[in-house]
Enzyme design. Structure first.
Site, PDB file in Angstrom:
ATOM      1  N   THR B 145     145.036  -9.848  37.624  1.00  0.00           N
ATOM      2  CA  THR B 145     145.014  -8.391  37.599  1.00  0.00           C
ATOM      3  C   THR B 145     145.138  -7.796  39.004  1.00  0.00           C
ATOM      4  O   THR B 145     144.518  -8.259  39.946  1.00  0.00           O
ATOM      5  CB  THR B 145     143.711  -7.901  36.937  1.00  0.00           C
ATOM      6  OG1 THR B 145     143.599  -8.528  35.671  1.00  0.00           O
ATOM      7  CG2 THR B 145     143.719  -6.390  36.762  1.00  0.00           C
ATOM      8  N   GLU B 380     140.444  -9.432  29.305  1.00  0.00           N
ATOM      9  CA  GLU B 380     141.275 -10.466  28.656  1.00  0.00           C
ATOM     10  C   GLU B 380     142.321  -9.818  27.747  1.00  0.00           C
ATOM     11  O   GLU B 380     142.695 -10.342  26.721  1.00  0.00           O
ATOM     12  CB  GLU B 380     140.366 -11.420  27.859  1.00  0.00           C
ATOM     13  CG  GLU B 380     140.950 -12.796  27.627  1.00  0.00           C
ATOM     14  CD  GLU B 380     140.854 -13.708  28.848  1.00  0.00           C
ATOM     15  OE1 GLU B 380     140.015 -13.467  29.729  1.00  0.00           O
ATOM     16  OE2 GLU B 380     141.659 -14.631  28.920  1.00  0.00           O
TER      17      GLU B 380
END
Lengths: 264, 396
Positions: B145, B380
């Protein structure tokens, strides 16, 4: 030195205890676990083995129970026992404490251990007597409710929980010792030990293999018969004393205790 | 009007309908028992304090490492437990049932930190990292990320260029779990290594130019370690490339698929824990002369949540079994993740509701459960991303 540990598969502590009125026994269906008191007995055996004072060749877990009871043995070996023995036979179903103790003693006779350890009580039947019964059959000295155990060559020095305080007792080996849960803090089995449990030797025996006389075990061989079985009476509701005036409250508590002769 | 025929090859083989077994194996049950006893015995007494003090659970990680729980699904030859994905999911579930911070610490370490090394590393990378990872002595982190790229992983901005046999890395990552603890060993990142080319590179902690930022102030998961990372000309050897050059996107998508199973197990566990607390409280709490568990309004909540948990658990275990059998589990894992995240949020909310005012103060665990639940519809892959994955698999 050889140590045998008696273990039992019992209903999990989280399962509410139920009585099966038709069989007049505890309903043992549902999730099961190794009797928690027996995990303390295994831990005690492991501490003797790892303590280095005496040389322990092996720790053998022994159970008597239905087919599913092998799981209790898997747990026992995952906690450190070297091998295990499963006594299982349809003829054993319905055995009372004395019949069970006789059958277990027959297995132990074959093993001739220097020390037999077991939990002081099972979580289901809670008879508290198995150690004494087994010891009687084996003609060994026995101590119950042991909460401290130091091993020396040929003997043990134990503290046993008495009604008031503790008894310190020296006992010659071989002996049968039932332990309380204050004796130690059992370890967790490691994942590796769980995965390896199936690889450890497990001998399954029937009554014929152990020379157990069929008429001394099972429902027919048991000398007790259960006439009725009932849950323990529910606890009476307590008495709540509102604290308005603290002197008065103390007075009420003292007189409540005096009424019941609880003050020395 | 005629009905559209199903596309060729789309129908499921009959075998998968027959091979239904709802029982755990003896080993799986024993592992579940171990995790349950450990969670109740060791995690529960310290969970409130760790959360309040936002303290990483070093002592618990050490214990879990010693018990073999930090590398459950990896081969024994690397120091792992040699158990299956379902066993691993059972452990995550039991931990999250008591405390999500400890649950995610183990889950992120196993599924995101260790998996890429195991699945894509060469033998020397595995030899270097796997034993420490599986023992729980070293934590691994997964750096995907970025401020402008999460599930849209193709939008990654972090760059790595080869210079004199070294990768020179510039960029930033965020929300990275287990990246800044005293025992964090490395972060495996996605980086742009060329035009339209994304690769994975292992960046050890302590590499000059690689800085681990301050821990975030989060809504929940307070005892887990989550940080932003920055790379300013950080140099690592060329052989720190993880897997083939240019395969980084595919590798990390695969990693996320597996991670979804453990995050689903977190949702099931949290929901179960919330139900445990709510049921215990409802049986104890008296109102209008009886336990509130005897009121239909409370019973309906308890019954609904327990039913939802049973369904969500099956979906999660199915995803785990599919992975263990080497089948494609992407769809089931995404469905499980979508289902369990929402369930966790709802179960925690109902548990707080059942507790009334007590649910709003930190003395009761459901308050923490409520704060810990929300991330499960986000991390997730958000619910919206799961819906995208699921819809794509349906052919929509």
């Amino acid at each position: 030195m050889k140590i045998c540990v008696l273990v039992k598969e019992v209903p999990d502590a989280a399962v509410e205890k139920r009585i099966d009125q038709s069989s007049k026994r505890i309903d043992r269906s549902g999730e099961k676990n190794l009797n928690p008191f027996d995990t303390h007995a295994i831990e005690a055996a492991m501490q003797v083995k790892e303590g280095g004072v005496v040389d322990v060749e092996e720790v053998v877990a022994v159970t008597m129970g239905p087919e599913s009871a092998f799981r209790a043995l898997h747990k026992a070996v995952s906690l450190g026992a070297d091998r295990s023995i499963h006594l299982t036979d349809d003829a054993l179903a319905g055995s009372d404490c004395c019949a069970t103790g006789y059958a277990l003693a027959k297995i132990l006779e074959e093993e001739s251990p220097d020390l037999v350890l077991l939990g002081q009580q099972s979580d289901d039947g809670e008879c508290y007597t198995m150690g004494a019964i087994v010891a009687d059959h084996l003609r060994m000295p026995s101590l119950t409710q042991v909460i401290k155990m130091d091993v020396e060559e040929g003997k043990l020095r134990c503290e046993r929980q008495a009604e008031y305080g503790y008894d310190t007792v020296e006992i010659q080996l071989p002996a049968v010792i039932s332990v309380g849960d204050a004796i130690n803090e059992p370890r967790y089995p490691s994942l590796k030990a769980i995965m390896g449990a199936k690889k450890k030797q497990l001998d399954t025996k029937g009554i014929a293999d152990a020379g157990i006389e069929a008429d001394r075990v099972g429902e027919g061989g048991s000398r007790t018969s259960v006439l009725s079985i009932n849950p323990p009476p529910a606890k009476q509701a307590g008495e709540i004393i509102e604290d308005e005036d603290t002197n008065e409250t103390v007075g009420k508590i003292v007189s409540w205790l005096e009424e019941r002769k609880l003050l020395a | 009007m005629h009905l559209k025929r199903p596309a060729a090859g789309r129908s499921r083989p009959l075998r998968s309908l027959l091979a239904v077994d709802f029982d755990l194996s003896d080993e799986q049950a024993a592992i579940q028992r171990l995790a349950r006893d450990f969670a109740q015995g060791e995690v529960r007494p310290v969970a409130e304090e760790l959360d309040r003090e936002k303290r990483f659970p070093y002592e618990l990680v050490k214990q879990m490492g010693e018990l073999g729980l930090m590398g459950i699904p990896y081969p024994e030859s690397y120091g792992g437990g040699g158990a299956d994905t379902l066993s691993y999911a059972l452990v995550v579930e039991e931990l999250a049932r008591v405390d999500s911070s400890v649950g995610i610490t183990l889950a992120a370490h196993t599924s995101l930190g260790t998996w890429p090394i195991y699945a894509f590393g060469d033998e020397s990378q595995k030899a270097e990292w796997m034993p420490g990872l599986c023992a729980g002595e070293t934590l691994g982190a997964f750096g995907l990320t970025e401020p402008e790229a999460g599930s849209d992983a193709a939008n990654v901005r972090t760059r790595a260029r080869l210079e004199d046999g070294e990768w020179v890395i510039d960029g930033a990552k965020q929300f990275i779990t287990n990246s800044g603890t005293d025992i964090s060993g490395f972060v495996a990142i996605t980086a742009r290594t060329g035009e339209g080319e994304i690769s994975n590179i292992i960046v050890p902690n302590g590499t000059p130019g690689y800085a681990v930022g301050q821990a975030y102030r989060k809504m929940g998961w307070n005892a887990s370690d989550t940080r932003p990372l920055s790379f300013d000309g950080a140099r690592v050897p060329e052989e720190n490339l993880l897997g083939p050059r240019g395969m980084g996107f595919k590798q990390f998508m695969q990693t996320l698929d597996g991670g979804r199973i453990s995050v689903s197990a977190m949702g099931v566990g949290l929901a179960q824990g919330a139900l445990d607390e709510a049921l215990a409280y409802a049986r104890e709490r008296q109102a209008f002369g009886k336990s509130i568990s005897k009121f239909q309004a409370i019973q309906a909540k308890l019954a609904d949540i327990s039913t939802e948990i049973a369904a969500a658990r099956l979906l999660t275990y199915k995803a785990a079994k599919e992975k263990d059998e080497g089948r494609n589990f992407s769809l089931t894992a995404a469905q499980a993740k979508l289902k369990t995240g929402r369930l966790a949020v709802r179960a925690a909310e109902e548990a707080v509701q059942i507790h009334g005012g007590y649910g709003y103060i930190e003395e009761y665990p459901v308050c923490r459960f409520y704060r810990d639940a929300k991330i499960l519809t986000i991390g997730e892959g958000t619910d919206e991303v799961q819906q995208m994955v699921i819809a794509r698999a349906l052919g929509a």
